[in-house]
Design a protein around this motif. Structure first.
Motif, PDB file in Angstrom:
ATOM      1  N   SER A  96      -9.704   3.627  -2.539  1.00 10.56           N
ATOM      2  CA  SER A  96     -10.202   4.808  -1.843  1.00 10.56           C
ATOM      3  C   SER A  96     -10.756   4.382  -0.497  1.00 10.56           C
ATOM      4  O   SER A  96     -11.576   3.469  -0.420  1.00 10.56           O
ATOM      5  CB  SER A  96     -11.299   5.505  -2.652  1.00 10.56           C
ATOM      6  OG  SER A  96     -10.758   6.041  -3.824  1.00 10.56           O
ATOM      7  N   ILE A  97     -10.289   5.051   0.551  1.00 13.92           N
ATOM      8  CA  ILE A  97     -10.747   4.753   1.909  1.00 13.92           C
ATOM      9  C   ILE A  97     -11.486   5.972   2.430  1.00 13.92           C
ATOM     10  O   ILE A  97     -11.004   7.098   2.321  1.00 13.92           O
ATOM     11  CB  ILE A  97      -9.557   4.410   2.837  1.00 13.92           C
ATOM     12  CG1 ILE A  97      -8.836   3.166   2.333  1.00 13.92           C
ATOM     13  CG2 ILE A  97     -10.036   4.230   4.276  1.00 13.92           C
ATOM     14  CD1 ILE A  97      -7.581   2.828   3.111  1.00 13.92           C
TER      15      ILE A  97
ATOM     16  N   GLY B  55      -8.803   8.795   1.873  1.00 21.39           N
ATOM     17  CA  GLY B  55      -8.261   9.287   0.610  1.00 21.39           C
ATOM     18  C   GLY B  55      -7.877   8.143  -0.305  1.00 21.39           C
ATOM     19  O   GLY B  55      -8.198   6.977  -0.066  1.00 21.39           O
ATOM     20  N   ASP B  56      -7.193   8.486  -1.377  1.00 24.26           N
ATOM     21  CA  ASP B  56      -6.796   7.509  -2.382  1.00 24.26           C
ATOM     22  C   ASP B  56      -5.414   6.943  -2.074  1.00 24.26           C
ATOM     23  O   ASP B  56      -4.515   7.671  -1.645  1.00 24.26           O
ATOM     24  CB  ASP B  56      -6.781   8.149  -3.772  1.00 24.26           C
ATOM     25  CG  ASP B  56      -8.170   8.545  -4.224  1.00 24.26           C
ATOM     26  OD1 ASP B  56      -9.134   7.906  -3.800  1.00 24.26           O
ATOM     27  OD2 ASP B  56      -8.285   9.503  -5.017  1.00 24.26           O
TER      28      ASP B  56
ATOM     29  N   ILE C 246       0.872  -1.170   0.000  1.00 25.36           N
ATOM     30  CA  ILE C 246       0.000   0.000   0.000  1.00 25.36           C
ATOM     31  C   ILE C 246       0.907   1.218   0.000  1.00 25.36           C
ATOM     32  O   ILE C 246       1.731   1.380   0.899  1.00 25.36           O
ATOM     33  CB  ILE C 246      -0.919   0.050   1.243  1.00 25.36           C
ATOM     34  CG1 ILE C 246      -1.726  -1.229   1.383  1.00 25.36           C
ATOM     35  CG2 ILE C 246      -1.814   1.290   1.194  1.00 25.36           C
ATOM     36  CD1 ILE C 246      -2.741  -1.456   0.296  1.00 25.36           C
ATOM     37  N   ASP C 247       0.779   2.033  -1.030  1.00 26.40           N
ATOM     38  CA  ASP C 247       1.618   3.229  -1.165  1.00 26.40           C
ATOM     39  C   ASP C 247       3.103   2.889  -1.038  1.00 26.40           C
ATOM     40  O   ASP C 247       3.885   3.631  -0.443  1.00 26.40           O
ATOM     41  CB  ASP C 247       1.226   4.300  -0.146  1.00 26.40           C
ATOM     42  CG  ASP C 247      -0.203   4.784  -0.338  1.00 26.40           C
ATOM     43  OD1 ASP C 247      -0.702   4.753  -1.485  1.00 26.40           O
ATOM     44  OD2 ASP C 247      -0.832   5.188   0.657  1.00 26.40           O
TER      45      ASP C 247
END
Length: 84
Positions: free
Chosen positions: A69-70, A46-47, A20-21
């Motif tokens: 998107s959370i 956010g994304d 993630i990211d």
């Protein structure tokens, strides 16, 4: 949040890593390939970029990206009642 991926190779899939990211949240070496993370704070809102990297027995890799998107409630706006 639970993640799952399908990975196929002409010989074997050694592992699948979930990021993630750009930060690894898990590596699974057996199908079904899965990982999960717990999100405790609306600071995750956010994304985000989800990357899945499959690695075969010859250490060759292939990757795929998607967006996530959370949207969690703002802190303090949810009350949990654990009464039995």
């Amino acid at each position: 949040i639970e993640f799952a991926a399908t990975a196929i190779d002409d010989h074997e899939v050694a592992s699948v890593e979930f990021l993630i990211d750009g930060v690894s949240i898990g590596v699974d070496a057996e199908a079904p390939f899965e990982a999960s993370m717990v999100v405790h704070s609306d600071s995750w809102n956010g994304d985000h970029k989800v990357t899945v990297v499959a690695r075969d027995g010859a250490d060759q890799t292939d990757a795929a990206d998607t967006q996530l998107s959370i949207m969690l409630p703002v802190s303090g706006s949810v009350k949990w009642d654990w009464s039995e």
